[in-house]
Write a protein that holds these residues in place. Structure first.
Motif, short mmCIF file in Angstrom:
data_model
loop_
_atom_site.label_atom_id
_atom_site.label_comp_id
_atom_site.label_asym_id
_atom_site.label_seq_id
_atom_site.Cartn_x
_atom_site.Cartn_y
_atom_site.Cartn_z
N THR A 186 13.45 -144.35 -98.70
CA THR A 186 12.07 -144.23 -98.54
C THR A 186 11.62 -142.67 -98.26
OG1 THR A 186 12.19 -145.01 -96.33
CG2 THR A 186 11.80 -146.61 -98.17
N ALA A 187 10.35 -142.58 -98.33
CA ALA A 187 9.93 -141.14 -97.82
C ALA A 187 10.31 -140.84 -96.43
CB ALA A 187 8.42 -141.25 -98.15
N ASP A 188 10.57 -139.50 -96.27
CA ASP A 188 10.76 -139.16 -94.87
C ASP A 188 11.72 -140.25 -94.07
OD1 ASP A 188 10.68 -137.21 -93.02
OD2 ASP A 188 8.79 -138.03 -92.36
N MET A 189 12.69 -140.50 -94.58
CA MET A 189 13.61 -141.50 -94.24
C MET A 189 14.37 -141.09 -92.95
SD MET A 189 16.30 -143.41 -96.14
CE MET A 189 17.29 -144.95 -95.37
N ASN A 190 14.28 -142.12 -91.57
CA ASN A 190 14.89 -141.64 -90.64
C ASN A 190 16.36 -141.68 -90.91
OD1 ASN A 190 15.79 -141.89 -87.74
ND2 ASN A 190 13.86 -142.63 -87.16
N PRO A 191 17.10 -140.56 -90.40
CA PRO A 191 18.45 -140.40 -90.59
C PRO A 191 19.16 -141.34 -89.75
CG PRO A 191 17.79 -138.44 -89.22
CD PRO A 191 16.48 -139.31 -89.78
N ALA A 192 18.75 -141.98 -88.81
CA ALA A 192 19.21 -143.05 -87.99
C ALA A 192 19.58 -144.18 -88.74
CB ALA A 192 18.51 -143.48 -86.65
N GLN A 193 18.96 -144.44 -89.97
CA GLN A 193 19.54 -145.62 -90.85
C GLN A 193 20.76 -145.30 -91.53
OE1 GLN A 193 15.16 -145.72 -92.30
NE2 GLN A 193 16.15 -147.45 -92.98
N ILE A 194 21.09 -143.93 -91.96
CA ILE A 194 22.34 -143.61 -92.21
C ILE A 194 23.33 -143.66 -91.39
CG2 ILE A 194 23.37 -141.78 -93.69
CD1 ILE A 194 21.26 -143.41 -95.08
N ARG A 195 22.99 -143.03 -90.16
CA ARG A 195 24.17 -142.91 -89.04
C ARG A 195 24.58 -144.26 -88.60
NH1 ARG A 195 20.33 -138.80 -86.76
NH2 ARG A 195 21.01 -136.56 -87.53
N ALA A 196 23.80 -145.27 -88.80
CA ALA A 196 24.08 -146.56 -88.46
C ALA A 196 25.35 -147.15 -89.19
CB ALA A 196 22.88 -147.59 -88.71
N ALA A 197 25.49 -146.53 -90.18
CA ALA A 197 26.85 -146.89 -91.17
C ALA A 197 28.07 -146.41 -90.63
CB ALA A 197 26.44 -146.49 -92.50
N GLY A 198 27.96 -145.58 -89.37
CA GLY A 198 29.11 -144.85 -89.23
C GLY A 198 30.38 -145.79 -88.88
N ASP A 199 30.38 -146.96 -88.83
CA ASP A 199 31.52 -147.81 -88.55
C ASP A 199 31.70 -148.65 -89.61
OD1 ASP A 199 29.40 -149.46 -88.07
OD2 ASP A 199 30.31 -150.13 -86.10
N ALA A 200 30.99 -148.48 -90.92
CA ALA A 200 31.04 -149.41 -92.12
C ALA A 200 32.16 -149.31 -92.96
CB ALA A 200 29.45 -149.15 -92.92
N ALA A 201 32.51 -150.35 -93.74
CA ALA A 201 33.63 -150.36 -94.80
C ALA A 201 32.97 -149.51 -95.82
CB ALA A 201 33.87 -151.82 -95.24
N ALA A 202 31.65 -149.42 -96.09
CA ALA A 202 31.14 -148.50 -97.31
C ALA A 202 29.63 -148.61 -97.08
CB ALA A 202 31.40 -148.98 -98.58
N LEU A 203 29.01 -147.66 -97.46
CA LEU A 203 27.42 -147.64 -97.52
C LEU A 203 26.99 -147.70 -99.12
CD1 LEU A 203 24.60 -147.14 -96.30
CD2 LEU A 203 25.02 -144.84 -96.23
N CYS A 204 26.06 -148.47 -99.30
CA CYS A 204 25.35 -148.52 -100.63
C CYS A 204 23.87 -148.17 -100.21
CB CYS A 204 25.51 -150.26 -101.21
SG CYS A 204 27.04 -150.66 -101.36
N PHE A 205 23.41 -147.36 -101.19
CA PHE A 205 21.80 -146.98 -100.98
C PHE A 205 21.20 -146.84 -102.27
CE2 PHE A 205 24.23 -142.82 -100.93
CZ PHE A 205 23.63 -142.03 -101.80
N ALA A 206 19.79 -147.44 -102.30
CA ALA A 206 19.21 -147.32 -103.49
C ALA A 206 18.34 -145.98 -103.47
CB ALA A 206 18.46 -148.43 -103.73
N ALA A 207 18.74 -144.96 -104.06
CA ALA A 207 17.72 -143.81 -104.12
C ALA A 207 16.54 -143.82 -104.70
CB ALA A 207 18.67 -142.45 -104.84
N THR A 208 15.61 -142.92 -104.69
CA THR A 208 14.37 -142.77 -105.09
C THR A 208 14.66 -142.27 -106.68
OG1 THR A 208 13.78 -140.72 -104.60
CG2 THR A 208 13.25 -142.33 -103.09
N GLY A 209 13.95 -142.72 -107.68
CA GLY A 209 13.94 -142.09 -109.26
C GLY A 209 15.37 -142.38 -109.68
N ALA A 210 15.70 -141.12 -110.20
CA ALA A 210 16.94 -141.02 -110.95
C ALA A 210 18.20 -140.54 -109.96
CB ALA A 210 16.77 -140.14 -112.14
N GLY A 211 17.94 -140.70 -108.84
CA GLY A 211 18.98 -140.44 -107.76
C GLY A 211 18.54 -139.46 -106.69
N HIS A 212 17.54 -139.50 -106.37
CA HIS A 212 16.98 -138.49 -105.42
C HIS A 212 16.92 -139.04 -103.97
CE1 HIS A 212 15.20 -137.03 -109.40
NE2 HIS A 212 16.58 -136.60 -109.12
#
Length: 320
Positions: free
Chosen positions: A215-241
């Motif tokens: 989402t717009a101006d996304m908080n990086p903590a939402q990505i860092r929360a995956a630090g111990d994940a087996a994988a991270l899937c993310f839905a980027a904006t538009g065509a991959g941004h």
């Protein structure tokens, strides 16, 4: 000819409502008892797998259901299988089976948006649609199917698009595989792509695959929360941004060898490969060695769970 109805719960099996809301209570026998037309289609046999709301479905339950359907495929008397399921995560369970079942017997998922205590519940007509599709000779070779509102969809493409409307299941870009005309199935197309069939060790399946929507101006903590994940899937904006705030945290995950799988948050379309070059564009996703998924986020996560569990992410996703 036996048609096996495997009931798992959901709205189609919900009843009650003394002021506190309905809950799944009806058995498979209850579901088919008031649909005499089923007797004209096949000998119906029921199996009660569970009786839970679909958000209670876990990865382990999905695997157990897949194993149950595999056993039914081995029964020469069974010509078709219907799985009744709650609609909230139906598309995820159906796609899980699409990737793990691999049998010849047609499997059709269905459910209801209106529970049996309401006027004009849609469960009976959805069951009839599923039965007609499941026993149709041309259903074979089309993968796991989803039948709602007299349309038949491939599990890979279909998604729930409305929270309450009975016409909720759609295949946004491709449309349905088939429709019901009177009492017969008219097939409109074949599925363009076949899903690989995976055979994971159940002990290797994990729900530790994270999924986030960018989402717009996304908080990086939402990505860092995956630090111990087996994988991270993310839905980027538009065509991959993605916003610059999460670029460095994604590179940190890459450095820690956490697989990154990207898709678009748009309901139609796919990720671009070489249109934009700014920081946070698809060029950045390629620098991150992201896998590119053509699926929506919820199905991308299901595929990633199985890909991680079988060490086969490359067979499910591209890495441009």
């Amino acid at each position: 000819m036996v048609l096996e109805v495997v009931s798992t719960g959901g709205t189609i099996a919900s009843t009650g409502d003394s002021g506190s809301g309905v809950e799944p209570e009806l058995s498979g026998d209850n579901l088919v008892a008031d649909i005499p037309e089923l007797e004209d289609i096949a000998d119906v046999r029921t199996r009660d797998f569970s009786n839970i709301p679909s958000p209670h479905f876990s990865i382990d339950r999905m695997w157990e259901l897949s194993q149950t359907v595999r056993k039914l495929d081995a029964d020469p008397d069974v010509e078709g299988v219907i799985v009744t399921h709650g609609t909230d995560i139906l598309e995820e369970t159906a796609y899980f089976l699409d990737l793990t079942y691999g049998g010849e017997t047609p499997v059709v998922f269905t459910g209801a948006m209106r529970n049996p205590s309401l006027q004009s519940p849609d469960g009976p007509v959805n069951l009839l649609t599923s039965a007609r599709a499941a026993v149709d000779a041309d259903a074979r070779g089309r993968g796991v199917l989803v039948a709602f509102n007299e349309r038949v969809h491939p599990a890979r493409d279909v998604t729930k698009v409305h929270s309450t409307n009975v016409d909720t299941f759609r295949s946004p870009e491709s449309g349905p595989l088939g429709v019901i005309d009177e009492t017969r199935v008219t097939w409109l197309r074949r599925r363009e792509e076949s899903s690989p069939t995976l055979d994971p060790d159940a002990a290797q399946l994990t729900n530790a695959v994270h999924a986030v929507t960018v989402t717009a101006d996304m908080n990086p903590a939402q990505i860092r929360a995956a630090g111990d994940a087996a994988a991270l899937c993310f839905a980027a904006t538009g065509a991959g941004h993605i916003p610059p705030s999460i670029v460095d945290p994604l590179f940190d995950l890459k450095d820690d060898d956490i697989p990154l799988i990207a898709t678009t948050r748009c309901p139609e379309g796919r990720l671009a490969r070489r249109t934009y070059g700014f920081r946070g564009s698809e060029a950045t996703l390629k620098e991150l060695d992201c896998y590119f998924s053509p699926l929506n986020l919820q199905k991308t996560r299901i595929a990633a769970v199985l890909g991680v569990g079988t060490d086969s992410l490359e067979s499910l996703f591209e890495q441009p």
